[in-house]
Design an enzyme around this catalytic site. Structure first.
Site, PDB file in Angstrom:
ATOM      1  N   GLU A 108       0.824  -1.219   0.000  1.00 55.56           N
ATOM      2  CA  GLU A 108       0.000   0.000   0.000  1.00 55.56           C
ATOM      3  C   GLU A 108       0.857   1.267   0.000  1.00 55.56           C
ATOM      4  O   GLU A 108       0.445   2.286  -0.546  1.00 55.56           O
ATOM      5  CB  GLU A 108      -0.931  -0.002   1.213  1.00 55.56           C
ATOM      6  CG  GLU A 108      -1.978   1.090   1.182  1.00 55.56           C
ATOM      7  CD  GLU A 108      -3.102   0.845   2.175  1.00 55.56           C
ATOM      8  OE1 GLU A 108      -3.536   1.829   2.790  1.00 55.56           O
ATOM      9  OE2 GLU A 108      -3.546  -0.308   2.312  1.00 55.56           O
TER      10      GLU A 108
ATOM     11  N   ASP B 253      -2.632  -2.981   3.048  1.00 56.49           N
ATOM     12  CA  ASP B 253      -3.045  -3.141   4.443  1.00 56.49           C
ATOM     13  C   ASP B 253      -4.162  -4.169   4.559  1.00 56.49           C
ATOM     14  O   ASP B 253      -5.070  -4.223   3.717  1.00 56.49           O
ATOM     15  CB  ASP B 253      -3.522  -1.800   5.022  1.00 56.49           C
ATOM     16  CG  ASP B 253      -2.350  -0.898   5.379  1.00 56.49           C
ATOM     17  OD1 ASP B 253      -1.196  -1.303   5.152  1.00 56.49           O
ATOM     18  OD2 ASP B 253      -2.593   0.214   5.875  1.00 56.49           O
TER      19      ASP B 253
ATOM     20  N   TYR C 217      -0.993  -4.105  13.951  1.00 54.94           N
ATOM     21  CA  TYR C 217      -1.861  -3.335  13.036  1.00 54.94           C
ATOM     22  C   TYR C 217      -2.917  -2.548  13.817  1.00 54.94           C
ATOM     23  O   TYR C 217      -3.681  -3.118  14.598  1.00 54.94           O
ATOM     24  CB  TYR C 217      -2.537  -4.310  12.073  1.00 54.94           C
ATOM     25  CG  TYR C 217      -3.336  -3.651  10.984  1.00 54.94           C
ATOM     26  CD1 TYR C 217      -2.704  -3.088   9.881  1.00 54.94           C
ATOM     27  CD2 TYR C 217      -4.726  -3.596  11.042  1.00 54.94           C
ATOM     28  CE1 TYR C 217      -3.429  -2.484   8.869  1.00 54.94           C
ATOM     29  CE2 TYR C 217      -5.464  -2.996  10.037  1.00 54.94           C
ATOM     30  CZ  TYR C 217      -4.811  -2.439   8.954  1.00 54.94           C
ATOM     31  OH  TYR C 217      -5.543  -1.845   7.949  1.00 54.94           O
TER      32      TYR C 217
END
Length: 874
Positions: free
Chosen positions: A25, A121, A343
């Site tokens: 990303e 992601d 994350y």
């Protein structure tokens, strides 16, 4: 013949050495993957080794758009062209990142690329970014998914060992497309319909609405309406002090028969609504003896659950004042750049059931890496002496409470070179992580009732017996509110008794922390943490998007941030009045739009069909446009105000309606939204009183371009047929035009701000500008002037004084580019010729990281940005 052989050899080489293209990303993630896998050669826009190519997007590279025949150009937002519900959506490259898109297209079309790995992601938006790229490039290769919860090298390598199939991610991709297309349909049609409605009487009043943005705004407006309508009530409390053998303690009168009544939220067991009743209690109890009964019982308190993004944003806002956007940015940096957090864009507060060993290693490493966590790490690992406190526990380890991502926890990486805000957030996550494995905190809670003359007084005390998880936050076994002890059957003496007069208070305004909670539960304020978690799946937006929604409302001037409070503007109230008047419930009731978000989650789980969802969104869009288009009256019903300041023409009352402030007696009237900007009540009151206000920003031209101006009420000539009997009309003042007919300004009596850098004359404030005294009238000899507003940044007289005296202003932070709409920071500075331009902050040298090549030497001097001309926005 030689050429043919060479071509054939090349084809064979391609067939023998196929490669996988990895698309991340962001460039930083591509770099991390290359380092984790190893053996790559760095090219301009990608990495390559014998097995892989790695490149990246830079966030979204494409946006969905209606086919060209359905597009409506700006300035033609009328009901004639609505609704816009195209049979399919085209893709349009985002101009500023088109070069990156071309790189990826070229790599996708390489002959030796036989599969593509989606390393964006791990979530809905990452899936959408990747899918739009491969759709635009017409990729035919096999697709696999890299699903990362952590950015450590070990986690990346482990992820490549467990690549997920493309079919497994189709439901997530469907939900991502539905979210994007639904937001487009509701946003485009709703915004254009409401803008068309509000612009019917002329001008351009941009009125943005959104599928999630507007219900969120509704929550804030409803709270402000409660505050405005709130009528404070008087009540009394009776408080007494009692003398026991061991000391003195206080008690409050209570009604022992009190029961909560949902219809009367102000009622409490210790409140009296009659002053006479309160006085009679005081008289009955003064100087009398009392009998005591008390009950002590143990109580426990578990540590709070692990953080998801929304709870982390709430906590960071409450503790440090960080905005939701700032917290997300810090958490993303700690995950992506520093690799010390997992994350962050998660809605889960649990960990996988097979994560016990990872947690054990993480806590072990925390103790080794950071001395201040060592005692907690040791305590957890040692546990009760036989077994550590890390053990199966459904409150912490529960697969059923995890969708795409688990809770935010620290990784095995040691924190290095964190900024102060990053360190604060990291410490917040680490302590929550450590605390959850500690035993519960144990208290002894005592409730004492002292009865005097038939009246009961309550006293409560709490003693922390075992701090448990509170140890992580510096608490020890000590009294919080330990009561003075009373012996059995001891009689106590009333020392003093008094009544305290109080008033009920309105509900508090939302902060970002409390608004995030309200969004999470679709606008239903729920105090219970477990209940809020159960309702989270029907929230407004997602943890990853809620910060952007709040920032969008701030950017559109629907709300303003004052200290930690979020306050809706007049523009917000006008939009809610319009939507309620049109009966567009879907955009005013947060729980209804929360249902849409719940359906997106069902699509992700494969339990709801994409087409069914989009049909419902299309029907919702049709309804919104139909209501606005068919509303015949020019007035929308609403709760309108009567202004405090009287009519400047006749002295009678000025009242508000949907479009105007008007006097019923003499015909005086002014628009509520001159130049597409809604008046705040305080502003229009000031205008009526002073006949001028400004400069104000946020006005828009007929083509939608922003501008700033001073507004004046000017007297109307008696022969002006357009304004019969009104006395005054509203006009924009942009300052003198500077043309041949400009009159010479008389600056007598005004304060000079400094010396002109061009001619040594005096600089004065004049209307919307600061101007040299020799730059007015037909005989002017100097051209120095600058606007009070430069690219939407208001420039105060104090800053102009600094500019003239020191050569530049302070760093000003609210400039906004006319071309890109992006905000930027800069100094206004004078060059040797007396011209004003921008001077930008010098960038600090980049820190050299191990393994990086061709980095600037840390001791080299940063380049100074070039100075560009500053234009005032008028």
């Amino acid at each position: 013949m030689a050429t043919s052989t060479k071509s054939s050899s090349k084809k064979n080489l391609v067939a023998e050495h196929p490669k996988a293209l990895i698309i991340a990303e962001k460039p930083s993630v591509a770099n991390d993957i290359a380092k984790a896998l190893g053996g790559f050669t760095k090219h301009d826009e990608y990495f390559e080794n014998e097995a892989f190519l790695i490149s990246s997007a830079v966030g979204h590279l494409l946006e969905i758009a209606a086919p060209e025949e359905y597009e409506v150009k700006r300035g033609k937002w009328s009901f004639v062209n609505l609704p816009v519900i195209p049979p399919h959506f085209d893709l349009r490259p985002i101009a500023k990142t088109e070069s990156r898109l071309k790189v990826l297209q070229k790599l996708i079309k390489r002959k030796d690329v036989n599969r593509i790995i989606n390393a964006c992601d791990a979530g809905r938006e990452g899936e959408l970014i990747f899918r739009l790229i491969t759709q635009h490039a017409k990729a035919q290769q096999k697709i696999e998914r890299l699903w990362l919860q952590s950015m450590t090298p070990a986690a990346i390598r482990e992820g490549f060992n467990k690549l997920r199939s493309d079919d497994e991610l189709i439901p997530l991709a469907d939900a991502a497309r539905c979210r994007s297309e639904a937001d487009w349909l509701v946003g485009i049609n709703g915004t254009r319909a409401m803008t068309a409605f509000n612009s019917k009487s002329g001008g351009f009043f941009l009125t943005t609405v959104g599928r999630v943005q507007t219900p969120t705004l509704s929550i804030v407006v409803q709270r402000e309406e409660q505050i405005r309508k709130f009528v404070s009530k008087d009540y009394w409390e009776v408080r007494a002090e009692f003398i026991a053998a061991a000391g003195i303690y206080e008690g409050r009168w209570i009604n022992p028969d009190f029961k909560k009544d949902p219809a009367d939220p102000d009622a409490r067991e210790n409140r009296l609504w009659s002053e006479a009743a309160a006085k009679s209690i005081v008289a009955a109890c003064r100087g009398k003896k009392g009998s005591v009964s008390e009950e002590s019982k143990p109580a426990t308190q578990l540590a709070p659950q692990l953080f998801d993004l929304t709870s982390l944003q709430r906590e960071a806002n409450a503790r440090f004042g960080f905005s939701a956007k700032n917290t997300l940015g810090l958490a993303q940096a700690l995950y992506e750049r520093h690799k010390v957090l997992t994350y962050p864009r998660t809605d889960a507060r649990a960990l996988p059931e097979d994560y016990l060993e990872t947690v054990h290693k993480t806590i072990e490493q925390l103790g080794e890496h950071v001395p201040e966590y060592r005692q907690f790490s040791t305590a957890i690992l040692k546990g009760d002496g036989k077994k550590s406190w890390i053990k199966p526990n459904k409150r912490i380890f529960d697969n059923s409470k995890i969708s795409d991502h688990f809770a935010i926890i620290p990784t095995l990486e040691a924190p290095k070179n964190l900024s102060e805000p990053e360190q604060k957030l990291y410490d917040l996550v680490v302590r929550r992580f450590l605390a959850v494995f500690y035993p519960a905190a144990e208290y002894r809670v005592t409730t004492r009732i002292t009865e005097v003359s038939g009246h009961q007084f309550k006293t409560e005390g709490r003693v922390l017996v075992e701090p448990g998880w509170l140890t992580v936050y510096g608490k020890s076994s000590q009294a919080d509110d330990e009561l003075v002890p009373v012996q059995k059957n001891e009689s106590v003496q009333n020392e003093t008794v008094e009544l305290v007069a109080l008033k009920t208070k309105p509900p508090a305004r939302y902060s970002e922390a409390t608004l995030l909670s309200a969004m999470e539960s679709a606008g239903k304020w729920v105090d219970d943490e477990e209940m809020r978690e159960a309702m989270a799946e029907k929230g407004l937006g997602t943890p990853a998007t809620r910060a952007a929604i709040i920032e969008g409302l701030l950017a559109e001037k629907y709300i303003v941030r004052e200290a930690r409070e979020l306050i809706p503007t007049a523009k917000a109230f006008q939009l809610m009045t319009l939507l309620r008047g049109l009966d567009v419930a879907e955009l005013t009731q947060p729980d209804l739009t929360g249902t849409w978000e719940h359906k997106l989650a069902l699509i992700e789980e494969g339990k709801l069909d994409r087409n069914t969802f989009m049909q419902e969104i299309a029907q919702m869009t049709q309804k919104i446009v139909k209501r606005a288009k068919e509303f015949n009256s020019d007035t929308i019903p609403g709760d309108y105000a009567t202004l405090k300041t009287p009519c400047p023409h006749c002295g009678k009352s000025v009242k508000e309606n949907y479009r105007r402030f008007a006097c019923d007696s003499c015909g005086f009237t002014i628009s509520k939204t001159p130049g597409g900007r809604a008046f705040e009540y305080e502003e229009v009151e000031s205008l009526l009183k002073e006949k001028t206000i400004g400069p104000l920003q946020g006005f828009r031209s007929k083509m939608g371009r922003p501008f700033a101006a001073i507004i004046r009420l000017t007297e109307i000539p008696l022969d002006d047929a357009d304004y019969p009997n009104a006395g005054f009309k509203l006009e924009f003042d942009f300052g003198n035009s500077g043309g041949e007919d400009e009159e010479t300004v008389d600056f007598t009596g005004r304060e000079a701000l400094g010396v002109c850098p061009k001619c040594s004359g005096a600089i004065y404030e004049d209307g919307m500008r600061y101007v040299c005294e020799h730059n007015t009238g037909p005989a002017k000899t100097c051209d120095f002037k600058t606007g009070k507003v430069v690219l939407q940044q208001e420039v105060s007289a104090e800053q102009i004084k600094k500019l003239l005296k020191q050569g530049k202003t302070d760093l000003l932070t609210n400039f906004k580019s006319n071309r890109t709409g992006r905000g930027f920071k800069a100094y206004l500075a004078l060059d040797p010729k007396g011209k004003i331009g921008f001077e930008f902050e010098a960038k600090a040298p980049a820190k050299k990281r191990a393994g990086d090549k061709n980095e600037t030497d840390s001791g080299s001097k940063p380049k100074r940005a070039s100075r560009s001309k500053a234009k005032s926005e008028e």
